[in-house]
Design an enzyme around this catalytic site. Structure first.
Site, PDB file in Angstrom:
ATOM      1  N   ASP A  52       9.431   2.540  -0.743  1.00 34.74           N
ATOM      2  CA  ASP A  52       8.298   3.580  -0.335  1.00 34.74           C
ATOM      3  C   ASP A  52       8.710   3.243   1.297  1.00 34.74           C
ATOM      4  OD1 ASP A  52       4.695   3.546   0.041  1.00 34.74           O
ATOM      5  OD2 ASP A  52       6.375   4.282   1.279  1.00 34.74           O
ATOM      6  N   LYS A  61       5.215   9.410   8.210  1.00 37.28           N
ATOM      7  CA  LYS A  61       5.099   8.907   9.985  1.00 37.28           C
ATOM      8  C   LYS A  61       6.427   9.462  10.680  1.00 37.28           C
ATOM      9  CE  LYS A  61       2.922   4.956   7.912  1.00 37.28           C
ATOM     10  NZ  LYS A  61       1.448   4.975   8.426  1.00 37.28           N
ATOM     11  N   TYR A 105       0.815  -1.368   0.008  1.00 30.87           N
ATOM     12  CA  TYR A 105      -0.010  -0.027  -0.019  1.00 30.87           C
ATOM     13  C   TYR A 105       0.847   1.383  -0.016  1.00 30.87           C
ATOM     14  CZ  TYR A 105      -3.219   3.623   1.441  1.00 30.87           C
ATOM     15  OH  TYR A 105      -4.040   4.573   1.720  1.00 30.87           O
TER      16      TYR A 105
HETATM   17  P1  KE4 Z   1      -0.696   8.557   4.177  1.00 30.90           P
HETATM   18  O1  KE4 Z   1      -1.067   9.033   3.010  1.00 30.90           O
HETATM   19  O2  KE4 Z   1      -1.611   7.618   5.023  1.00 30.90           O
HETATM   20  O3  KE4 Z   1       0.082   9.622   5.270  1.00 30.90           O
HETATM   21  O4  KE4 Z   1       0.712   7.330   4.042  1.00 30.90           O
HETATM   22  C1  KE4 Z   1       0.345   6.291   3.035  1.00 30.90           C
HETATM   23  C2  KE4 Z   1       1.029   5.125   3.028  1.00 30.90           C
HETATM   24  C3  KE4 Z   1       2.157   5.160   2.137  1.00 30.90           C
HETATM   25  N1  KE4 Z   1       2.985   4.092   2.129  1.00 30.90           N
HETATM   26  C4  KE4 Z   1       3.175   3.195   2.874  1.00 30.90           C
HETATM   27  C5  KE4 Z   1       4.286   2.119   3.325  1.00 30.90           C
HETATM   28  C6  KE4 Z   1       2.219   3.363   4.155  1.00 30.90           C
HETATM   29  O5  KE4 Z   1       1.995   2.402   5.256  1.00 30.90           O
HETATM   30  C7  KE4 Z   1       0.991   4.456   4.020  1.00 30.90           C
HETATM   31  C8  KE4 Z   1       0.100   4.301   5.197  1.00 30.90           C
HETATM   32  N2  KE4 Z   1      -0.001   3.411   6.068  1.00 30.90           N
HETATM   33  C9  KE4 Z   1      -1.263   3.231   6.808  1.00 30.90           C
HETATM   34  C10 KE4 Z   1      -1.238   1.966   7.682  1.00 30.90           C
HETATM   35  N3  KE4 Z   1      -0.805   0.931   7.230  1.00 30.90           N
HETATM   36  C11 KE4 Z   1      -1.860   4.455   7.428  1.00 30.90           C
HETATM   37  C12 KE4 Z   1      -3.299   4.064   8.160  1.00 30.90           C
HETATM   38  C13 KE4 Z   1      -4.414   4.646   7.561  1.00 30.90           C
HETATM   39  O6  KE4 Z   1      -4.645   4.511   6.437  1.00 30.90           O
HETATM   40  O7  KE4 Z   1      -5.184   5.157   8.406  1.00 30.90           O
END
Ligand code: KE4
Length: 451
Positions: free
Chosen positions: A261, A289, A166
């Site tokens: 990523d 994060k 993701y």
């Molecule tokens: P954000 O757009 O949510 O800040 O980041 C996206 C993203 C990009 N790349 C990786 C590897 C990620 O894990 C994420 C977002 N992680 C999720 C949890 N697995 C965020 C939690 C959520 O979607 O509420």
């Protein structure tokens, strides 16, 4: 573990529920009912809705160190850490102080401030492949922008990603497992027009041969391969021996870019990220994060020659009102200063490893087979009889049993991610007492779900 009842939670718990039903967590139930009137699904991010684990979501009132406290006054040992950012512990005094200090000087200028270059300098010093940085406000923005830059720099369109990885809700990466030989992507979200994902190719994580086949057929049209170097969105999946090295050499052979990523793994599994452990150099790295310490901060970074193709120097446009925001920069700098302390990651890993090992043995004692793993401050748990190597394995996990385990742990004061497709995170504030509580709760929870 029920913590001290705060005055507010007393007030909330005295509220009469509209439908008079009594809930184990009446405050959360009441707030969720209200939220559902004005927020879609009552949430601002789907996973928080607890749909994968059942029951209504729990509303959190405050967090401190390794603990979070819900609106009904219950206390939980937190293994989510806001999905990674809370690596030094919630409300760390040094971080709070720096955020307060920055806030007193204004929340956002929409202009340059010194903290942007200061935090960028820390990232450049830590991430081997980074010479230049661009800050954005979410991991999604980071991956979306990195892909645009890769397409511009290579003058190519196709992207390869891996099922189960993701990268945020970027249209081009919201792709289901493709059908057909070429494994072209099909949208896995409404609103993503098929043409947008027709240039997104998908392979199984850890299947280097599949990527070789795709590159043989499409290589000269592939702008980039984007990969989570440790996959944290289908549980906790380590790269197979030679997988990442193979992607690197395929990109070199075909003139494509390799995008790591590291939004989740960056400064989570090691200072700088997993690339400092695996010694593989991506062309672009996405971060998020931890580098914001809980504030909306993300970034993408890479070699100067590549990054300078971004506006205002180059033709690839990218922008953001709150990018490099002084409050976010202050939170990120204060957080990374603590992460940089001697032994920080060794100590995190020791905790993560101890929890993972204890989960495995407690499950075995209850006659349940699970898979666990840990790297730095990240760990995973899967109810499966074999290691999870890819998305098909992740889908074969007993997610119903995970949901039961989640609820059993929640009732024993441990906050797990509300989905079996997520990873868990420890923080520097997880002391012996907190870890012991996790281990005790797990032993009871495994016994309860086994029966
Ligand atoms: P954000 O757009 O949510 O800040 O980041 C996206 C993203 C990009 N790349 C990786 C590897 C990620 O894990 C994420 C977002 N992680 C999720 C949890 N697995 C965020 C939690 C959520 O979607 O509420």
């Amino acid at each position: 573990m029920t913590g001290m009842k705060t005055e507010r939670s007393e007030r909330i718990s005295n509220l009469k529920m509209r439908d008079k039903s009594v809930s184990r967590r009446p405050g959360s139930a009441m707030l969720f009912q209200r939220a559902c009137e004005v927020l879609v699904g009552g949430v601002n991010s789907p996973v928080r809705a607890f749909r994968a684990v059942g029951g209504d979501p729990v509303f959190i009132e405050r967090a401190e160190g390794p603990y979070i406290f819900d609106v009904d006054g219950s206390k939980y040992v937190d293994l989510v850490g806001s999905w990674g950012p809370a690596i030094v512990g919630h409300a760390h005094p040094d971080v709070v102080r720096e955020v307060q200090r920055a806030a007193e000087m204004g929340l956002s200028f929409g202009a340059c401030c010194s903290a942007e270059a200061e935090l960028a300098g820390v990232i450049v010093g830590a991430v081997k492949s980074a010479e230049m940085v661009r800050f954005v406000n979410s991991g999604t923005e980071a991956t979306m922008s990195a892909i645009r830059l890769a397409r511009a720099a290579t003058d190519r369109v196709k992207i390869i990603k891996f099922s189960g990885c993701y990268h945020g809700h970027v249209d081009a990466l919201l792709v289901a497992a493709g059908s057909g030989a070429a494994t072209f992507g099909e949208p896995d979200s409404a609103g993503v027009p098929p043409p947008v994902v027709e240039t997104t190719l998908q392979a199984a994580y850890n299947d280097l041969e599949a990527v070789e086949r795709i590159m043989t057929e499409h290589g000269d049209g592939v702008a980039a391969i984007v990969v989570e170097p440790i996959a944290g969105n289908m549980g906790f999946v380590l790269p197979a021996e030679g997988f990442l090295e193979g992607l690197r050499s395929l990109c070199d052979r075909h003139g494509s870019l390799l995008i790591f990523d590291e939004v989740m793994t960056g400064f989570r599994v090691a200072w700088g990220g997993y690339q400092n452990i695996c010694q593989i150099t991506p062309d672009l790295t996405c971060l998020g994060k931890v580098i914001g310490g809980g504030m909306p901060v993300a970034a993408f970074c890479g070699a100067k020659a590549l990054m300078e193709q971004l506006s205002p120097l180059g033709p690839t446009y990218q922008a953001g009102t709150l990018s490099g925001n002084p409050i976010g920069m202050a939170a990120g700098l204060a957080t990374l200063r603590i992460c940089q302390q001697e032994g920080f990651y060794d100590s995190l890993y020791a905790k993560a490893f101890r929890i993972a090992e204890s989960l495995a043995s407690a499950a075995a004692d209850a006659g349940i087979t699970i898979q666990t793993g840990a790297m730095g401050g990240m760990l995973g748990l899967a109810f499966l009889d074999r290691p999870v190597r890819n998305f098909a394995d992740a889908q074969a996990v007993d997610h119903e049993l995970f949901a039961k385990f989640f609820r059993a742990m929640l009732d024993r004061g441990v906050w797990l991610p509300p989905s079996g497709y997520e990873a868990m995170f420890v923080c520097a504030a997880h002391d012996d007492e907190a870890v012991a509580h996790i281990i005790d709760a797990a032993a009871e929870s495994f016994r309860s779900i086994a029966s």
